[in-house]
Design an enzyme around this catalytic site. Structure first.
Site, PDB file in Angstrom:
ATOM      1  N   ASN A   1      10.568  -5.903  -8.406  1.00 12.86           N
ATOM      2  CA  ASN A   1       9.475  -6.757  -8.155  1.00 12.86           C
ATOM      3  C   ASN A   1       9.596  -8.240  -8.348  1.00 12.86           C
ATOM      4  O   ASN A   1      10.792  -8.390  -8.717  1.00 12.86           O
ATOM      5  CB  ASN A   1       8.186  -6.269  -9.095  1.00 12.86           C
ATOM      6  CG  ASN A   1       6.757  -6.858  -8.619  1.00 12.86           C
ATOM      7  OD1 ASN A   1       6.603  -6.779  -7.625  1.00 12.86           O
ATOM      8  ND2 ASN A   1       5.978  -7.254  -9.913  1.00 12.86           N
TER       9      ASN A   1
ATOM     10  N   ARG B   1      12.383 -11.756   5.677  1.00  8.01           N
ATOM     11  CA  ARG B   1      12.501 -11.840   4.197  1.00  8.01           C
ATOM     12  C   ARG B   1      13.246 -10.503   4.033  1.00  8.01           C
ATOM     13  O   ARG B   1      13.000  -9.407   4.479  1.00  8.01           O
ATOM     14  CB  ARG B   1      11.135 -11.610   3.579  1.00  8.01           C
ATOM     15  CG  ARG B   1      10.497 -13.100   3.607  1.00  8.01           C
ATOM     16  CD  ARG B   1       9.443 -13.397   2.829  1.00  8.01           C
ATOM     17  NE  ARG B   1       9.730 -13.454   1.240  1.00  8.01           N
ATOM     18  CZ  ARG B   1       8.799 -13.446   0.272  1.00  8.01           C
ATOM     19  NH1 ARG B   1       7.515 -13.189   0.331  1.00  8.01           N
ATOM     20  NH2 ARG B   1       9.414 -13.684  -1.108  1.00  8.01           N
TER      21      ARG B   1
ATOM     22  N   ASP C   1       8.160  -4.307  -4.755  1.00 12.29           N
ATOM     23  CA  ASP C   1       8.304  -4.554  -3.341  1.00 12.29           C
ATOM     24  C   ASP C   1       9.275  -3.583  -2.877  1.00 12.29           C
ATOM     25  O   ASP C   1       9.460  -3.563  -1.592  1.00 12.29           O
ATOM     26  CB  ASP C   1       9.188  -6.045  -3.251  1.00 12.29           C
ATOM     27  CG  ASP C   1       8.315  -7.110  -3.452  1.00 12.29           C
ATOM     28  OD1 ASP C   1       7.859  -7.259  -4.890  1.00 12.29           O
ATOM     29  OD2 ASP C   1       7.846  -7.753  -2.478  1.00 12.29           O
TER      30      ASP C   1
HETATM   31  O1  MRU Z   1       7.364 -13.398  -2.957  1.00 11.80           O
HETATM   32  P1  MRU Z   1       6.146 -12.559  -2.938  1.00 11.80           P
HETATM   33  O2  MRU Z   1       5.076 -13.223  -3.199  1.00 11.80           O
HETATM   34  O3  MRU Z   1       5.992 -11.931  -1.550  1.00 11.80           O
HETATM   35  O4  MRU Z   1       6.227 -11.516  -3.750  1.00 11.80           O
HETATM   36  C1  MRU Z   1       5.141 -10.641  -4.169  1.00 11.80           C
HETATM   37  C2  MRU Z   1       5.330  -9.649  -5.151  1.00 11.80           C
HETATM   38  O5  MRU Z   1       6.399  -9.409  -5.626  1.00 11.80           O
HETATM   39  C3  MRU Z   1       4.390  -8.660  -5.374  1.00 11.80           C
HETATM   40  O6  MRU Z   1       4.327  -8.292  -6.661  1.00 11.80           O
HETATM   41  C4  MRU Z   1       4.624  -7.330  -4.407  1.00 11.80           C
HETATM   42  O7  MRU Z   1       5.178  -7.638  -3.091  1.00 11.80           O
HETATM   43  C5  MRU Z   1       3.513  -6.308  -4.633  1.00 11.80           C
HETATM   44  S1  MRU Z   1       2.246  -6.951  -3.588  1.00 11.80           S
HETATM   45  C6  MRU Z   1       1.046  -5.602  -3.497  1.00 11.80           C
END
Ligand code: MRU
Length: 373
Positions: free
Chosen positions: A261, A99, A251
Site C-alpha cells: 500500500n 502504473r 494496491d
Molecule cells: O498512488 P495512489 O494515490 O494511487 O495510491 C493509492 C493507495 O495507496 C490506496 O491506499 C490504495 O490504492 C487503495 S484504494 C482503495
C-alpha cells in the site's frame, strides 16, 4: 452515472461526488481530476484510450480499484476505434504500462480482453463496454460489502467504550479511489450514517498528499470529524493512546498476506503492533495477486524526485504555487508504495468477511484463485 450496481441491490453511496460517471449508453466516461482537489472540483471527459492512459499516468485518477475501472473503459474506447487483435493488444499494453503497482489494473484489462478476444470483431466494442460496466458496478458492490463487515468491528468497539472511535487511515482509500464507498472508508461511512461517533486521524501522505488533499476533503463532504497529522506522528499518536484502530487500503496483496500500500503504511503497522492497536487492511478481491507468493515480488513504483523536492499548494489569493523544499541539486528517492508483512496485519476486511490470516484468505476465495491461477 453507473446505475447497474444499484439494480443488484447495493445501496447508493449518498455522497454527491463520484470519482467516475458513465451515462448509460454514452461512449465516454467522466472523471474527477483529483489533482485539483481540494481547491477545485474539476471533471474531465475521457473519450479515447490515449486519454484514459494519460489520466491514469498523470494521476488525474488514482487508487487501485479506480485505475482498474478506468483501464477497462480505456480498452472499450480503443475497441470503438479499432476492434482488431493488433489494436486490442496495443491498447492493453499501453494502459497496463501506466502504473505498475496496483494489480487491479492488469486484472481489469485482462478481464475485458479475455471476454472480447473470442468474439467476432463486430461485437467486440459493445462487449467491452458491458464488461467495463460490470467491473465498475461490482466495485461498488464489493466496497459496500467491505463496509458492512468493517462496520461490525466498529459496532463492537462502540459497545466496549464511550466517546468517539478514533480510526487512523493513510493515503486515500476513499470513494475517490473507487467507483463508490471506498474500501478502508466504507465502514466509516456506514458507521457515520448509523450514528456511531467517529473521529478519523488522517496522515497527510507525503509527497502527493492524498490524505491532506483527498481523504480530508471526503470526510469534510460527509461531515465526519477528522484531524490531519504529519506522517511521522503516527507512532506518537498510537503511543499516547489516541488511536483505537487503523484501517488502510491496498494496491496488491500477495497470497501469503503481505500487503503493498502507499509508502508509510508499513511504519504505521509497526507502530500499531508495538502499541497493541489493531491494524486492518481493507481488501477487495481484485487486489489479491494469487500468483505472487510473497510481497517481495511486488513492483514498487518509483516516481519523480521532483515530487519530494517541491510541493504544490495555493497562496492566500488562491493561486496555485509550486515551491521548492531542499537545496538545489539535492538527490531524493520517491518510492510510492511499501510492503507490510502479513504478520503485522490483524485482519483483511474483504467482501466475503474478515480474514484473520492469509490462510483464511486462500480458503475464502477458492473460485477467484482458480480463475486467476
Ligand atoms: O498512488 P495512489 O494515490 O494511487 O495510491 C493509492 C493507495 O495507496 C490506496 O491506499 C490504495 O490504492 C487503495 S484504494 C482503495
Amino acid at each position: 452515472m453507473i446505475d447497474s450496481a444499484y439494480s443488484i441491490g447495493v445501496p447508493a453511496d449518498p455522497a454527491s461526488y463520484r470519482a467516475l460517471r458513465r451515462t448509460p449508453g454514452a461512449h465516454v466516461i467522466e472523471v474527477i481530476d483529483q489533482r485539483a482537489l481540494p481547491h477545485a472540483y474539476v471533471t474531465v471527459r475521457i473519450a479515447d484510450a490515449d486519454a484514459a492512459a494519460l489520466a491514469i499516468r498523470k494521476m488525474m485518477v488514482r487508487g487501485a480499484p479506480l485505475i482498474g475501472v478506468v483501464g477497462a473503459y480505456g480498452l472499450a474506447l480503443a475497441l470503438d476505434r479499432d476492434p482488431a487483435d493488433a489494436a486490442l493488444a496495443k491498447a492493453h499494453s499501453a494502459l497496463d504500462a501506466t502504473r505498475p503497482t496496483a494489480v487491479n489494473l492488469r486484472w481489469a484489462l485482462d478481464r475485458v480482453r479475455n471476454v472480447v478476444a473470442a468474439l467476432p470483431l463486430s461485437e467486440r466494442a459493445a462487449a467491452a463496454w458491458r464488461e467495463a460496466d460490470a467491473v465498475a458496478s461490482e466495485d461498488i458492490a464489493i466496497n459496500h460489502a467491505i463496509g458492512v463487515h468493517g462496520l461490525e468491528l466498529l459496532r463492537e468497539m462502540a459497545r466496549r467504550r464511550s466517546g468517539p472511535i478514533n480510526v487512523m487511515t493513510h493515503c486515500n482509500a476513499g470513494a475517490l479511489a473507487t467507483c463508490g464507498w471506498g474500501t478502508a472508508t466504507a465502514p466509516l461511512f456506514l458507521a457515520h450514517a448509523e450514528g456511531l461517533p467517529l473521529h478519523v486521524w488522517i496522515s497527510e501522505t507525503r509527497p502527493r498528499l492524498q490524505g491532506a488533499h483527498l481523504t480530508a476533503w471526503e470526510m469534510g463532504q460527509r461531515g465526519i470529524p477528522y484531524t490531519l497529522f504529519v506522517d511521522a506522528a503516527s507512532g506518537l499518536l498510537m503511543r499516547r493512546g489516541d488511536v483505537d484502530v487503523v484501517f488502510v487500503g491496498a494496491d496488491r496483496v500477495a497470497r501469503n498476506g503481505d500487503a503493498c500500500n502507499k509508502i508509510g503504511t508499513y511504519d504505521k503497522a509497526l507502530a500499531a503492533r508495538d502499541n497493541r492497536v489493531p491494524f486492518y487492511v481493507a481488501l477487495p478481491s481484485p487486489t489479491i495477486d494469487w500468483q505472487l507468493t510473497s510481497g517481495d515480488g511486488v513492483p514498487i513504483e518509483s516516481r519523480s524526485a521532483e515530487e519530494v523536492l517541491t510541493t504544490l499548494g495555493r497562496d492566500d489569493y488562491g493561486q496555485a504555487l509550486r515551491v521548492s523544499l531542499a537545496p538545489p541539486g539535492t538527490r531524493a528517492v520517491n518510492y510510492a508504495f511499501d510492503i507490510t508483512p502479513a504478520r503485522l496485519v490483524t485482519g483483511f476486511i474483504t467482501e466475503r468477511g474478515i480474514a484473520r490470516a492469509a490462510e483464511w484468505l486462500v480458503a475464502m476465495f477458492p473460485d477467484e484463485q482458480r480463475k486467476r491461477a
